[in-house]
Design an enzyme around this catalytic site. Structure first.
Site, PDB file in Angstrom:
ATOM      1  N   GLY A 705      16.180  49.762  12.908  1.00  0.00           N
ATOM      2  CA  GLY A 705      15.964  48.616  11.928  1.00  0.00           C
ATOM      3  C   GLY A 705      17.179  48.702  11.035  1.00  0.00           C
ATOM      4  O   GLY A 705      16.837  48.069   9.954  1.00  0.00           O
ATOM      5  N   PRO A 742      19.070  53.790  16.058  1.00  0.00           N
ATOM      6  CA  PRO A 742      19.865  52.505  15.572  1.00  0.00           C
ATOM      7  C   PRO A 742      20.356  51.704  16.852  1.00  0.00           C
ATOM      8  O   PRO A 742      21.116  52.385  17.595  1.00  0.00           O
ATOM      9  CB  PRO A 742      20.972  53.047  14.822  1.00  0.00           C
ATOM     10  CG  PRO A 742      21.209  54.587  15.116  1.00  0.00           C
ATOM     11  CD  PRO A 742      19.784  55.058  15.777  1.00  0.00           C
ATOM     12  N   ARG A 780      18.777  33.942  18.953  1.00  0.00           N
ATOM     13  CA  ARG A 780      18.302  34.562  17.835  1.00  0.00           C
ATOM     14  C   ARG A 780      18.034  33.279  16.574  1.00  0.00           C
ATOM     15  O   ARG A 780      17.003  33.352  16.244  1.00  0.00           O
ATOM     16  CB  ARG A 780      19.099  35.458  17.119  1.00  0.00           C
ATOM     17  CG  ARG A 780      19.274  36.893  18.064  1.00  0.00           C
ATOM     18  CD  ARG A 780      20.157  37.975  17.453  1.00  0.00           C
ATOM     19  NE  ARG A 780      19.299  38.314  16.298  1.00  0.00           N
ATOM     20  CZ  ARG A 780      19.677  38.450  15.070  1.00  0.00           C
ATOM     21  NH1 ARG A 780      20.704  37.697  14.640  1.00  0.00           N
ATOM     22  NH2 ARG A 780      19.095  39.137  14.024  1.00  0.00           N
ATOM     23  N   CYS A 811      18.898  21.197  26.147  1.00  0.00           N
ATOM     24  CA  CYS A 811      17.875  19.814  25.779  1.00  0.00           C
ATOM     25  C   CYS A 811      16.523  20.368  25.029  1.00  0.00           C
ATOM     26  O   CYS A 811      15.475  20.434  25.801  1.00  0.00           O
ATOM     27  CB  CYS A 811      17.375  19.321  27.289  1.00  0.00           C
ATOM     28  SG  CYS A 811      16.529  17.547  26.970  1.00  0.00           S
TER      29      CYS A 811
END
Length: 859
Positions: A705, A742, A780, A811
């Protein structure tokens, strides 16, 4: 002799970020010289160094357990480091305060509790130390500066006949000729503390969070100053949080009540309490950015540029708790509300929004004004339960449309209200002062709705007396400023060459991956680093990371097989397998492969005990609090599916013993993309506490994180500070190894998505630029509301001059890679670059619409 003219005073307040670096102190000195050159007398109020107030709170909490040494050492180090950066010796006043903190911590450890008076004294140390450093630096720079203790001029006063509060004091703001005369006799710049005051008998009291802004307002009012200047880390107040909505526009001019409403509704630029003293004396307030003093900022006064009916900002407050009270008997029952609110008062809780009907009253509790831990809320519910049926709803967010005379423009908001069609709306409130219209909704929907509402209601407004440039426009690199050192800028020609003959491609630079791995290996407090393969499983990246000495964390058999295909000679001990809600067969397979296995619930131990007999395993723990840039990446707390909850720690030990399993490690992962150093230390403390039930635990895996800078100017995660914090934990708990996982930190900045421009069109005020790939390659932005920098790589040297919304060919209306991005005029065939896309880009790509996602290439 001619009569001496009275001095004209200006008060400047600098926040914690502003006073925490040499670069900012050089700017502060220049600002003060400029004010003196204008013939003004200057008084400076400033805060503690950034993060120090939080560290002082942790110090008191840990002192009660006799474990405050690490926090004291960290506070000492911060002030010594700044003194060294400022080129001054540590002032004696700072040394005295630091020694006093050590003594107070020892006293707290003996008593086992902290009184309000002691808490106020400890909190005040932050401002007292910071102002001593500031005065010493300014004098060393040749700016004559007099340090004045705020407790000598700011005295707490009773409110509604009650004794002054020690931790949230209020003070008088009437003009004070005696104070003016006193300060006029003192040489040079007057420098004093924010946040602190004197109470009864001269004891130290504090003004509560945001108190430094309020101190500045009190001082400006008492000096009858020309203005108060608040210097912070953003160049004014904006129409939305600019770090979440880059198209937020500068609010050039506001009325006092508008600024107070915006601040109350979630904007953190200034504290709402600071407005009233200024309004009473009609003293203007100006908000500036310390790091960019050339920007005009925001002026708050009795005469804004536009006082007509209109919308000016959209704000959000998170962490809201709703308390819903139902009782058929409340209809026509005299005094029900009085009885209910008396219960809130008894528990010291301040109600914010209220909605009523014949059989229900629902109120909101703001965490900024209330202690909302589970115990306090449970006690409140128990007492309210004697009057009615009670339901607690949360976490929620209050989303406010802010402006003036909202009722007069409500007919214009119909299209905006349609955005709430699929939302669960718990409460709607139209303020009695007609300055806001507020919805309370589920917290995880708030950020997305703010961006959509801002785009619809504010961004499209043209030239305007109130709305200035966008955050992006303000932060465009100025002519003559050196470009940033992103690797893709230096390799622009290669990237354009790679796209020759292609419409889109991911490109990853391995040198950046290696550099990030080396940076992580500087963490001496961490024994082992595991790359989270889900971030990007490209074989060349895996080989690069293995060469740097890192191991691999996998969440599926497919990831394990991918690592083994790329690295057939890799030792099995460098693989960590952490499935979630996987079928039994996966656990059997992993144990048969000799993989180190993590389980994350009691079910597998209770229902499949034979699998784990005589096995050494890790267990994932839910620490109870998630972190991260979006609700969907916060992987702790009751809303997350991951981990064993803390209240099952005893049952975990029993289940492991019955299954014959040996728990040798504990794992936590609170979320992705955060920069809070304390989050990893807190996770380690939680795991260490759980380990008291599990004597064989030797490893605490703190997950990943680690935040990655995404926006221009965003500060990187301070790895040295993280290492120091974790080092302090290790010193206190030498029996544990610390591991980290990580993923995004290693590869995000190393990867970019290139996409060729296909079409352009305008719709009203909006301009769209279409590119050859979209959410099928990079989901994302649609999934998390993630922000990625976008540039026109073909025209990188040209000045950005046009706002575009960048969309793909999928679409779906959600196929947007970036809203309102400031780019040079784009043409068909140009190549746009979407930055920081090396993690969870290609790994999450799909063939939706049967369109091929962008291929991955490596430099």
């Amino acid at each position: 002799m001619p009569e001496t003219q009275p001095a004209h005073w200006v008060v400047l307040k600098f926040g914690g970020t502003s006073v925490s670096s040499r670069a900012n102190w050089d700017r502060i000195a220049a600002i003060l010289r400029a004010r003196c050159a204008e013939g003004l007398r200057t008084a400076v109020v400033h805060s503690a160094l950034s993060g120090i107030t939080d560290a002082l709170i942790r110090l008191m909490d840990r002192a009660q357990a006799g474990d405050a040494e690490t926090e004291v050492a960290g506070i000492v180090a911060r002030h010594r480091e700044l003194a060294a950066a400022l080129g001054i010796d540590l002032p004696p006043e700072v040394g005295q305060q630091l020694a006093e903190l050590g003594r107070v911590a020892g006293g707290i450890a003996l008593i086992g509790e902290v009184s309000d008076a002691v808490r106020a004294r400890v909190l005040a140390a932050g401002e007292l130390m910071a102002t001593a450093l500031g005065a010493a630096f300014l004098n060393a720079q040749g700016l004559v500066t007099t340090l004045v203790d705020a407790r000598s001029w700011l005295i707490a006063q009773p409110v509604r006949g009650q004794r002054p509060s020690v931790l949230s004091a209020s003070c008088g703001s009437d003009p004070d000729p005696a104070l003016v005369a006193r300060f006029a006799q003192l040489p040079g710049v007057i420098l004093t503390q924010g946040f602190i005051a004197a109470g009864e008998g001269g004891q130290t009291v504090v003004l509560g969070r945001g108190g430094s802004d309020t101190s500045g307002a009190y001082l400006a009012a008492r000096l009858s100053a020309l203005r108060l200047e608040i210097w912070t880390d953003v160049p004014g107040m904006f129409s939305a949080n600019p770090r979440a909505v880059p198209t937020a526009r500068l609010l050039k001019s506001l009325h006092y009540d508008e600024a107070q409403e915006i601040a109350t509704s979630g904007a953190k630029v200034l504290h709402p309490r600071c407005i009233m003293p200024l309004r009473q004396q009609r003293i203007p307030l100006q908000v500036y950015a310390t790091q960019a003093p050339e920007h005009p900022g925001t002026i708050v006064s009795a005469e804004p540029a536009d006082s007509g009916a209109r919308l000016k900002a959209i704000a959000i407050r998170k962490g809201i708790t709703l308390v819903s009270m139902d009782s058929p008997g409340m209809w026509h029952e005299v005094g029900f509300l009085a009885d209910a609110f008396a219960v809130f008062r008894q528990h010291g809780m301040s109600v914010d929004l209220v909605s009523t009907s014949e059989t229900n009253v629902t109120v909101s509790l703001d965490p900024q004004a209330n202690a909302l831990d589970s115990g306090e809320v449970a006690a409140l519910v128990e007492d309210l339960g004697r009057l009615c049926r009670v339901r607690v709803i949360g976490p929620c967010a209050s989303l406010s449309l802010l402006g003036r005379d909202i009722r007069a423009i409500i007919h214009r908001l119909g299209e905006a209200f349609e955005l709430f069609e699929e939302q669960r709306i718990y409460l709607v409130s139209q303020a009695a002062n007609d300055l806001n219209f507020t919805f309370v909704i589920d917290e995880d929907q708030g950020d997305r709705l703010v961006a959509l509402l801002h785009d619809l209601l504010i961004q499209a407004i043209g030239n305007d007396p109130v709305l200035g440039p966008t955050w992006e426009q303000i932060n465009v690199p100025q002519a003559g400023v050196a470009p940033r050192s992103d690797w893709w800028r230096a390799r622009r020609a290669e990237l354009l060459g790679l796209l020759d003959g292609r419409d889109a491609a991911y490109v990853c630079e391995l040198a950046t991956v290696s550099a990030q791995a080396r940076a992580l290996q500087s963490l001496g407090s961490v024994s082992r680093l595991f790359y989270a393969v889900k971030a990007n499983a490209q074989p060349e990246i895996l080989r690069c990371i293995a060469a740097a000495g890192l191991s691999f964390e996998c969440v599926s058999p497919g990831e394990v097989l991918r690592v083994r295909q790329a690295l057939p000679d890799l030792d099995t001990g460098r693989l960590l397998f952490t499935p979630n809600f996987a079928p039994r067969a996966e656990y059997e397979w992993a144990l048969g492969q000799g993989l180190q296995l993590t389980v994350d619930n009691l079910y597998v131990l209770r229902e499949w005990p034979g699998l784990f007999r005589d096995r050494a395993i890790f267990v994932r723990i839910d620490t109870g609090r998630g972190h991260g840039h979006h609700q969907k990446v916060r992987t702790a707390g009751t809303q997350s599916k991951f981990g064993v909850p803390l209240d099952e720690a005893t049952e975990l030990a029993e289940a492991a013993a019955e299954a014959g399993a040996r728990i040798v490690g504990l794992h936590a992962h609170t979320g992705s993309g955060h920069f809070e150093i304390g989050a990893w230390v807190d996770a380690a403390e939680v795991l260490a506490n759980v380990a008291r039930h599990l004597p064989e635990v030797r490893v605490l895996n703190l997950g990943g994180g680690l935040g990655v800078p995404e926006r221009p100017g965003q500060a990187a995660l301070d790895l040295a500070a993280l290492d120091a914090a974790l080092g302090g934990f290790r010193a206190a708990h030498p029996q544990f190894e610390l591991w980290l996982e990580p993923g995004r930190y290693l590869v995000a900045a190393a990867g970019v998505l290139l996409a060729r421009v296909t079409q352009l069109k305008g719709k009203g005020e909006l301009r769209y630029v279409g590119v050859a790939t979209g959410m099928n390659s990079l989901i994302r932005p649609a999934l998390y509301g993630a922000w990625h920098e976008i540039v026109n790589l073909t025209r990188l040297a040209e000045t950005p001059a046009q706002l575009y919304t960048v969309v793909g060919p999928i679409c779906e209306s959600g196929d947007v890679l970036g809203h309102d991005r400031l780019l040079p005029p784009c043409r068909e065939g140009d190549v746009l670059l979407i930055a920081t896309a090396g993690a969870y880009g290609a790994a999450m790509a799909s063939h939706y619409n049967l369109r091929e996602p962008a291929p991955q290439l490596v430099l």
